[in-house]
Write a protein that holds these residues in place. Structure first.
Motif, PDB file in Angstrom:
ATOM      1  N   THR A   1       0.852  -1.184   0.000  1.00 29.48           N
ATOM      2  CA  THR A   1       0.000   0.000   0.000  1.00 29.48           C
ATOM      3  C   THR A   1       0.891   1.239   0.000  1.00 29.48           C
ATOM      4  N   PHE A   2       0.688   2.115  -0.991  1.00 30.27           N
ATOM      5  CA  PHE A   2       1.524   3.304  -1.167  1.00 30.27           C
ATOM      6  C   PHE A   2       0.747   4.525  -0.687  1.00 30.27           C
ATOM      7  N   THR A   3       1.396   5.351   0.151  1.00 26.18           N
ATOM      8  CA  THR A   3       0.715   6.505   0.725  1.00 26.18           C
ATOM      9  C   THR A   3       1.602   7.739   0.672  1.00 26.18           C
ATOM     10  N   CYS A   4       1.028   8.874   0.218  1.00 22.65           N
ATOM     11  CA  CYS A   4       1.685  10.179   0.291  1.00 22.65           C
ATOM     12  C   CYS A   4       0.596  11.240   0.256  1.00 22.65           C
ATOM     13  N   THR A   5       0.513  12.057   1.295  1.00 21.27           N
ATOM     14  CA  THR A   5      -0.559  13.057   1.384  1.00 21.27           C
ATOM     15  C   THR A   5      -0.057  14.452   1.729  1.00 21.27           C
ATOM     16  N   LYS A   6       1.274  14.626   1.835  1.00 22.27           N
ATOM     17  CA  LYS A   6       1.799  15.929   2.251  1.00 22.27           C
ATOM     18  C   LYS A   6       3.042  16.302   1.441  1.00 22.27           C
ATOM     19  N   ASP A   7       3.383  17.604   1.524  1.00 25.77           N
ATOM     20  CA  ASP A   7       4.683  18.027   1.014  1.00 25.77           C
ATOM     21  C   ASP A   7       5.663  18.073   2.185  1.00 25.77           C
ATOM     22  N   THR A   8       6.908  18.413   1.892  1.00 27.93           N
ATOM     23  CA  THR A   8       7.926  18.394   2.952  1.00 27.93           C
ATOM     24  C   THR A   8       7.730  19.503   3.974  1.00 27.93           C
ATOM     25  N   ALA A   9       6.892  20.487   3.647  1.00 30.09           N
ATOM     26  CA  ALA A   9       6.582  21.554   4.605  1.00 30.09           C
ATOM     27  C   ALA A   9       5.442  21.156   5.534  1.00 30.09           C
ATOM     28  N   GLY A  10       4.852  19.968   5.310  1.00 25.00           N
ATOM     29  CA  GLY A  10       3.752  19.495   6.148  1.00 25.00           C
ATOM     30  C   GLY A  10       2.387  19.893   5.664  1.00 25.00           C
ATOM     31  N   ASN A  11       2.278  20.524   4.495  1.00 22.16           N
ATOM     32  CA  ASN A  11       0.978  20.915   3.944  1.00 22.16           C
ATOM     33  C   ASN A  11       0.280  19.695   3.346  1.00 22.16           C
TER      34      ASN A  11
ATOM     35  N   VAL B   1      -1.693  17.671   0.672  1.00 22.40           N
ATOM     36  CA  VAL B   1      -1.716  17.754  -0.790  1.00 22.40           C
ATOM     37  C   VAL B   1      -2.584  16.618  -1.315  1.00 22.40           C
ATOM     38  N   GLY B   2      -3.548  16.941  -2.154  1.00 15.63           N
ATOM     39  CA  GLY B   2      -4.378  15.918  -2.771  1.00 15.63           C
ATOM     40  C   GLY B   2      -3.944  15.641  -4.199  1.00 15.63           C
ATOM     41  N   GLY B   3      -4.473  14.554  -4.759  1.00 10.12           N
ATOM     42  CA  GLY B   3      -4.235  14.238  -6.164  1.00 10.12           C
ATOM     43  C   GLY B   3      -2.819  13.829  -6.502  1.00 10.12           C
ATOM     44  N   ILE B   4      -2.117  13.271  -5.551  1.00  7.04           N
ATOM     45  CA  ILE B   4      -0.728  12.857  -5.788  1.00  7.04           C
ATOM     46  C   ILE B   4      -0.704  11.539  -6.554  1.00  7.04           C
ATOM     47  N   THR B   5       0.210  11.426  -7.487  1.00  2.04           N
ATOM     48  CA  THR B   5       0.474  10.179  -8.201  1.00  2.04           C
ATOM     49  C   THR B   5       1.791   9.597  -7.699  1.00  2.04           C
ATOM     50  N   ILE B   6       1.765   8.301  -7.423  1.00  2.00           N
ATOM     51  CA  ILE B   6       2.971   7.631  -6.931  1.00  2.00           C
ATOM     52  C   ILE B   6       3.486   6.683  -8.011  1.00  2.00           C
ATOM     53  N   ARG B   7       4.768   6.791  -8.283  1.00  2.00           N
ATOM     54  CA  ARG B   7       5.421   5.876  -9.229  1.00  2.00           C
ATOM     55  C   ARG B   7       6.281   4.896  -8.438  1.00  2.00           C
TER      56      ARG B   7
ATOM     57  N   THR C   1       5.685   2.511 -13.210  1.00  3.85           N
ATOM     58  CA  THR C   1       4.246   2.277 -13.092  1.00  3.85           C
ATOM     59  C   THR C   1       3.645   3.203 -12.035  1.00  3.85           C
ATOM     60  N   THR C   2       2.412   3.650 -12.282  1.00  8.83           N
ATOM     61  CA  THR C   2       1.780   4.614 -11.375  1.00  8.83           C
ATOM     62  C   THR C   2       0.651   3.980 -10.567  1.00  8.83           C
ATOM     63  N   VAL C   3       0.396   4.574  -9.402  1.00 10.36           N
ATOM     64  CA  VAL C   3      -0.730   4.212  -8.553  1.00 10.36           C
ATOM     65  C   VAL C   3      -1.122   5.460  -7.779  1.00 10.36           C
ATOM     66  N   SER C   4      -2.415   5.611  -7.503  1.00  7.61           N
ATOM     67  CA  SER C   4      -2.870   6.748  -6.701  1.00  7.61           C
ATOM     68  C   SER C   4      -2.458   6.557  -5.250  1.00  7.61           C
TER      69      SER C   4
ATOM     70  N   LYS D   1      10.539   0.379  -4.298  1.00  6.11           N
ATOM     71  CA  LYS D   1      10.703   1.773  -3.902  1.00  6.11           C
ATOM     72  C   LYS D   1       9.686   2.617  -4.681  1.00  6.11           C
ATOM     73  N   ALA D   2       9.462   3.853  -4.199  1.00  8.24           N
ATOM     74  CA  ALA D   2       8.457   4.714  -4.837  1.00  8.24           C
ATOM     75  C   ALA D   2       8.852   6.173  -4.700  1.00  8.24           C
ATOM     76  N   LEU D   3       8.293   6.996  -5.582  1.00  7.16           N
ATOM     77  CA  LEU D   3       8.411   8.450  -5.453  1.00  7.16           C
ATOM     78  C   LEU D   3       7.068   9.071  -5.803  1.00  7.16           C
ATOM     79  N   ALA D   4       6.829  10.262  -5.260  1.00  6.59           N
ATOM     80  CA  ALA D   4       5.548  10.947  -5.454  1.00  6.59           C
ATOM     81  C   ALA D   4       5.707  12.081  -6.453  1.00  6.59           C
ATOM     82  N   THR D   5       4.688  12.244  -7.312  1.00  3.66           N
ATOM     83  CA  THR D   5       4.708  13.319  -8.300  1.00  3.66           C
ATOM     84  C   THR D   5       3.350  14.016  -8.345  1.00  3.66           C
TER      85      THR D   5
END
Length: 337
Positions: free
Chosen positions: A104-114, A116-122, A134-137, A153-157
């Motif tokens: 399960t891939f999760t990312c909901t913030k930026d590095t400032a702690g704000n 963020v919605g609509g993130i795509t994870i590769r 490959t992408t996943v929401s 491994k994953a990164l958020a875009t």
């Protein structure tokens, strides 16, 4: 004009008139950005963009001056502040599922702690890239159901944000379970198929034991309905009916392991015996005796050995497998009272 683009932002610079209001074409705009990290250009033609794609969160101070031969340079524009935030690295959670693992891939913030919605994870088994992996929401899941060693491994875009750092690796090994084995044996009134649960997994040339393995198998009559057990064996009875070259399948499963290959049993054939032949009574001292004979089945008529004949002598009770019996060809005494 500020616009969101992949891995950052872009700003459009425009100057199409002089201070008297006359239309002017072909104006060059000198752009000063501080800092300069991730900035695509310092001079562009009016109507074009400068992109800002920093590796980390960055706030730019931007000014510009319009220039063209034959004209006095414009005054510098009012400084514009532009911030490009960087997405936080995704988190990867692992869970056992039947047949393997679920990521399960999760990312909901930026590095400032704000938030963020609509993130795509590769993501990838290895090191992902922002353009080809490959992408996943966010909160999306990926099931892995093949044996092997893995390090995901994953990164958020998201447009308008700097790509996140690559996440820490989620590393694991998946093993495939050993498949069941089958044995067919003769039983009263038919045959029996016994499945054996190996309760082990395949690790190279070895098969270490593992507990809690469920064996799933087909039943005798339909071949579609299934039974399951965590016991060492399971029995499928082919009794009370005829079967011709019937095969059945079984497999093993357990959360956190790759499901075994499907095993197929040998063919099961069950034929019905003909009714015994009762011979004519023969006199002997103390009474009479009759012979009971059955050496063929109803389908093929071929000779069969080792048949038992069950009987009663009261003339009214129907014999069962609990009744008295003799080997086919043997005699039964009918003593007088």
């Amino acid at each position: 004009n500020e616009e969101a683009i992949v891995a950052g932002k872009q700003v459009k610079f425009t100057c199409t008139t002089d201070t008297a209001g006359n239309t002017v074409s072909g104006v060059t705009i000198a752009v000063t950005s501080s800092p300069t990290t991730g900035v695509s250009a310092t001079s562009i033609t009016s109507g074009n963009y400068v992109t800002y794609k920093p590796a980390d969160q960055t706030t730019y101070s931007i000014t510009s001056v319009a220039k063209k031969n034959g004209y006095i340079n414009s005054d510098a524009s009012t400084a514009k502040s532009l911030t490009v935030y960087k997405l936080a690295a995704p988190a990867i959670a692992l869970a056992d599922i039947v047949g393997g693992k679920r990521l399960t891939f999760t990312c909901t913030k930026d590095t400032a702690g704000n938030n963020v919605g609509g993130i795509t994870i590769r993501y990838t088994n290895g090191t992902p890239t922002a353009s080809t992996s490959t992408t996943v929401s966010t909160n999306g899941t990926v099931d892995v159901k093949t044996a092997g060693n893995f390090s995901y491994k994953a990164l958020a875009t998201k447009n308008g944000y700097a790509d996140s750092a690559v996440s820490s690796a989620a590393s694991f090994t998946l093993y495939k379970l050993s498949k069941p084995t089958a044995a067919i044996s003769d039983v009263e009134n038919g045959k029996k198929l016994t499945w054996t649960n190996p309760a082990s997994y395949i690790d190279g040339n070895t098969t270490p034991a593992v507990s809690g393995v469920t064996m799933v198998y087909q039943n005798a009559t339909s071949g579609t309905a299934t039974g399951s057990t965590t016991s060492a064996t399971a029995t499928v009875n082919f009794t009370g009916a005829t079967f011709s070259n019937v095969t059945r399948t079984a497999y093993c499963q357990k959360s956190g392991y790759v499901t075994s290959d499907t095993a197929t049993s040998g063919a099961v054939t069950v034929r019905q015996l003909k009714s015994p032949t009762i011979g004519d009574p023969v006199n002997y001292v103390g009474g009479k005796k009759v012979s009971l004979t059955c050496t063929t089945d109803t389908a093929s008529g071929t000779g069969i050995t080792g048949v038992k004949c069950y009987y009663t002598t009261d003339g009214t009770t129907t014999p069962t497998v609990s009744s008295s019996n003799v080997a086919s060809g043997s005699s039964v005494s009918l003593s007088s009272a």
